[in-house]
Design an enzyme around this catalytic site. Structure first.
Site, mmCIF file in Angstrom:
data_model
loop_
_atom_site.group_PDB
_atom_site.id
_atom_site.type_symbol
_atom_site.label_atom_id
_atom_site.label_comp_id
_atom_site.label_asym_id
_atom_site.label_seq_id
_atom_site.Cartn_x
_atom_site.Cartn_y
_atom_site.Cartn_z
ATOM 1 C CB SER A 1 9.351 0.690 67.123
ATOM 2 O OG SER A 1 10.009 1.431 68.117
ATOM 3 C CB SER B 1 11.856 -1.057 69.882
ATOM 4 O OG SER B 1 10.443 -1.038 69.675
ATOM 5 C CE LYS C 1 8.750 -4.064 69.571
ATOM 6 N NZ LYS C 1 8.516 -2.732 68.930
#
Length: 603
Positions: A318, A294, A222
């Site tokens: 997330s 996310s 990420k």
């Protein structure tokens, strides 16, 4: 086909729920944390306020009428005499605190550090133990099988030199590039460095220098984890050209384990939902909807067979949320197990880093490589991980909360998972949680995130962010500045109370099985308990799912005919006992037989 309560709706309701939290117990004196960021040079009173008499910084001049309006926001009541006294003494008592805005705090973390361990809680193993599943040597059938193979299988092929690291890396790079138009999950592709490291890995393995199950395996992270000399954008317009000097601790540990970083994967801007500066990341199972947030790109890339595993992060859902959407497996570790040095700070007392994979065993293999304290993270703690892939779950106690097994967050998947584990010998224990203002815990995240990105708000640079709706960060950061320090402390006291409630219930069982997107299990982000989410079945959806709230009075678009998509459950474990969590997850994974399910169009 009931509509599930989204993680974003939970966050949007958090500040409102705080009012109930404050009334839960009698008020006591408390101290607010000092948090902020370095303001841009030359901003002057934009940050510190109007100079007070004597030259010190202060807030703007206030009148009794200002307090009349402020009372509505703070939900307090004062008499006219009290308002006059407060206005007259404002600069004397409160003004000095504005000096903090001009002090260069940089990336300093708050003095208040959350420790999830209560006396007598947690199940820390006495030593590390990692026992992998058995494997019968065989050659892969071709690139399609390799692309969707789990890490624990790929690692055997690499170790036996039936597949090379270069072959895996080239395949991952090609698939990341090929499917980017459909998924929009890659921010930066790391080609030359990855291939060079893959060649090194092949030489080392050829010379008998095998580092372990991640050696030679490509992966993505990420894009909130720093990578030396490679931009780390946080998915947000103001930071799209940000290039750090050093690797994040987790990236450095994965490199030491021999893993090959091939891509920085998308995240919703500043770790919120699935829209970044390049657009929305799509769900491989249903391209018309977003992949969830996310850790949007991490889940999408693993689901579509672009990378064998990825690193995601979770502050309040997330990892869980995109794994549910994309049909991947994710492990949110105990708070403090994995150091966050070099990771974007959203909420210092909530942020966690963990693996997103295609099998439960893979999460344990990755977690073993990235666990352990590091001086870059004051919240990181020494820990051991005991995982045995052959462990039986017979006799373990499975916690189930009957009240949670129905409603908008639940489906037929959860009861089926409970029955499957009971058939394997687990003993069901029904639990009963008290009614509490669970969503009020979100005010802690809101306040800390607003502090972390104070400069962005006060400078007006938040206007650069793509999403400017009611539940996007620009509005939330601004609103969060009206959460008082007193209310923050009261919410933190509620957090400790919630931790005690969870500890009392966990003492009765080994794991708790729950729908993933309810307020109560999401609240374990605040308590620090580990969570494993994995696909266990299928559901039909008749409406586009999104973490963004629809406009007032509207709904998300309908899906006609309804679409069949993967769904799963969350398993909540004892603090530091990810080993048992993964054992139960492996048993459920085997019973559900979802491992061979892959999204169409990515072969």
């Amino acid at each position: 086909m009931a509509e599930r309560k989204s993680r974003r709706r939970f966050l949007a309701e958090g500040a409102l729920a705080l009012a109930g939290a404050v009334a839960l117990r009698p008020d006591e004196a408390g101290a607010a944390p000092d948090a902020g960021t370095k303001p841009p040079s030359g901003t002057g009173s934009i940050f510190s306020g109007t100079p007070a008499e004597g030259g010190g910084p202060a807030g703007p001049p206030v009148t009794p009428d200002d307090f009349t309006h402020a009372e509505k926001l703070m939900r307090v009541s004062m008499t006219p005499e009290q308002r006059a006294l407060a206005a007259d003494s404002w600069n004397l008592n409160i003004g000095p605190f504005f000096a903090r805005r001009d002090f260069p705090l940089g990336d300093e973390s708050p003095g208040m550090v959350w420790n999830p361990v209560l006396r007598g809680t947690g199940r820390m193993p006495k030593k590390n133990r990692l026992v992998r599943s058995s494997w019968t040597p065989r050659k892969p059938a071709g690139n399609d099988e390799i692309a969707f193979a789990p890490v624990h299988v790929l690692s055997r092929w690499v170790q036996a030199r039936q597949v090379s690291s270069v072959q895996l890396t080239e395949l991952a790079l090609a698939r990341l590039e090929r499917y980017q138009p459909q998924l929009n999950c890659t921010i930066t592709l790391i080609r030359e460095q990855a291939l060079a490291e893959a060649e090194t890995a092949d030489r080392e393995i050829g010379h008998g220098k095998y580092r372990g199950p991640l050696h030679g395996i490509p992966y993505g992270v990420k894009d909130l984890l720093d990578t030396a000399g490679i931009r780390t954008t946080w998915g947000a317009e103001p930071f799209r050209n940000r290039v750090p000097k050093d690797d994040a601790t987790v990236v450095a540990r994965l490199r030491a384990a021999g893993a090959i970083l091939v891509a920085k994967l998308s995240l919703g801007a500043l770790a919120l939902n699935d829209v970044w500066f390049g657009g929305r990341t799509s769900n491989p199972w249903f391209l018309e909807e977003g992949s969830g947030g996310s850790s949007a790109g991490s889940a999408a890339a693993v689901s579509a067979g672009l990378v064998p595993f990825a690193i995601g992060s979770e502050t309040f859902g997330s990892i869980v949320d995109p794994c549910m959407r994309c049909g991947t497996t994710g492990l949110r570790p105990t708070f403090g197990r994995v150091p966050r040095g070099g990771a974007m700070a959203l909420s210092w007392s909530h942020d966690k880093l963990g693996p997103i994979t295609r099998s439960v065993e893979d999460t344990a293999l990755v977690l073993a490589a990235i666990s352990g304290p590091d001086p870059t993270d004051l919240s990181s703690l020494p820990s051991h991980l005991a995982f045995d892939a052959s462990r039986s779950v017979k006799g373990l106690k499975l916690g189930v909360v009957p009240a949670w097994m129905s409603g908008p967050a639940a489906s037929e998947v959860e009861p089926a998972a409970v029955k499957a584990l009971e058939k394997l010998g687990m003993r069901r224990v029904d639990l009963d949680f008290p009614e509490m203002p669970w969503a009020a815990l979100q005010s802690l995240v809101l306040a800390e995130s607003a502090a972390s990105f104070e400069r962005l708000t006060l400078s007006g640079d938040d206007a650069q962010l793509r999403m400017q709706v009611r539940d996007a960060w620009p509005n939330l950061f601004r609103q969060s500045r009206f959460i008082s320090a007193v209310d923050y402390v009261q919410a933190d006291r509620l957090r400790r109370h919630v931790a005690k409630v969870w500890a009392e219930q966990m003492a009765k069982v080994d794991v708790v099985l729950t729908p993933s997107l309810r307020d109560e299990p999401l609240a374990t982000n605040s308590t620090g308990h580990p969570c494993l989410v994995l696909p266990t079945g299928w559901v039909m959806i008749d409406r586009i799912r999104s973490d963004w709230l629809p406009p007032p009075g509207q709904q998300h678009p309908a899906v006609s005919p309804p679409r069949k998509v993967p769904s799963g459950v969350s398993l909540i474990g004892h603090l530091w006992d990810e080993g048992t969590l993964c054992s139960v997850g492996m048993a459920l994974e085997s019973a559900s037989r979802m491992g061979d399910a892959h999204p169409l169009g990515f072969a």
